[in-house]
Scaffold this motif. Structure first.
Motif, PDB file in Angstrom:
ATOM      1  N   GLU A  15       0.825  -1.203   0.000  1.00 44.02           N
ATOM      2  CA  GLU A  15       0.000   0.000   0.000  1.00 44.02           C
ATOM      3  C   GLU A  15       0.862   1.257   0.000  1.00 44.02           C
ATOM      4  O   GLU A  15       0.576   2.211  -0.720  1.00 44.02           O
ATOM      5  N   SER A  16       1.901   1.271   0.818  1.00 44.95           N
ATOM      6  CA  SER A  16       2.778   2.443   0.899  1.00 44.95           C
ATOM      7  C   SER A  16       3.486   2.698  -0.421  1.00 44.95           C
ATOM      8  O   SER A  16       3.637   3.842  -0.847  1.00 44.95           O
ATOM      9  N   PHE A  17       3.923   1.637  -1.073  1.00 50.32           N
ATOM     10  CA  PHE A  17       4.605   1.771  -2.353  1.00 50.32           C
ATOM     11  C   PHE A  17       3.709   2.496  -3.358  1.00 50.32           C
ATOM     12  O   PHE A  17       4.137   3.444  -4.023  1.00 50.32           O
ATOM     13  N   GLU A  18       2.446   2.087  -3.449  1.00 52.94           N
ATOM     14  CA  GLU A  18       1.504   2.709  -4.380  1.00 52.94           C
ATOM     15  C   GLU A  18       1.249   4.169  -4.013  1.00 52.94           C
ATOM     16  O   GLU A  18       1.135   5.033  -4.891  1.00 52.94           O
ATOM     17  N   PHE A  19       1.160   4.464  -2.720  1.00 54.64           N
ATOM     18  CA  PHE A  19       0.941   5.839  -2.268  1.00 54.64           C
ATOM     19  C   PHE A  19       2.077   6.750  -2.722  1.00 54.64           C
ATOM     20  O   PHE A  19       1.843   7.827  -3.276  1.00 54.64           O
ATOM     21  N   TYR A  20       3.321   6.322  -2.520  1.00 53.13           N
ATOM     22  CA  TYR A  20       4.459   7.160  -2.881  1.00 53.13           C
ATOM     23  C   TYR A  20       4.657   7.254  -4.399  1.00 53.13           C
ATOM     24  O   TYR A  20       5.163   8.262  -4.890  1.00 53.13           O
ATOM     25  N   LEU A  21       4.223   6.243  -5.128  1.00 54.16           N
ATOM     26  CA  LEU A  21       4.201   6.369  -6.587  1.00 54.16           C
ATOM     27  C   LEU A  21       3.256   7.495  -7.005  1.00 54.16           C
ATOM     28  O   LEU A  21       3.579   8.305  -7.872  1.00 54.16           O
TER      29      LEU A  21
END
Length: 126
Positions: A15-21
């Motif tokens: 989830e965090s990866f997608e947010f920072y993308l």
């Protein structure tokens, strides 16, 4: 000495990866579900997230990302579904800031300070 990287904790790196993308960071290491590292769109700094079993208590981490055209960028992020705790406002320290939280509650401040970032009127003189 130069700041290279900030690392923040996360309970769910997917989830965090997608947010920072969505924020516009460019992935350079993707070792999910344990670690991911991003390059900032400008400058030479990097930003990473790492898996933890428990998040820190209290206010947590504050991360500041400077944006040239803050208001337009915030609007672009809102169009992508990013929710803000505070839309851009002028602060008494002469920065314009917007505030949001990542999926783990880390405080993300998007700001524009211009010359005041390194040279505020109250800067200590050598």
């Amino acid at each position: 000495m130069n700041l290279n990287q900030i690392t923040v904790p996360s309970l769910n790196l997917n989830e965090s990866f997608e947010f920072y993308l969505k924020l516009g960071l460019k992935p350079i290491v993707k070792s999910l579900p344990h670690y991911a590292r991003f390059e900032c769109p400008e400058g030479g700094s990097t930003f990473s997230i790492h898996l933890v079993e428990k998040l820190p208590t209290g206010d947590g981490v504050y991360v500041y990302f400077e944006c040239k055209d803050l208001d337009s960028y915030v609007q672009e992020l809102q169009n992508k579904g990013i929710e803000f705790d505070q839309l851009p406002i002028d602060q008494r320290w002469q920065w314009r800031e917007a505030q949001l939280k990542d999926r783990d509650g880390n405080q993300i401040i998007l700001f524009h300070a211009g010359e005041n970032r390194l040279n505020p009127p109250w800067r200590i003189k050598d």
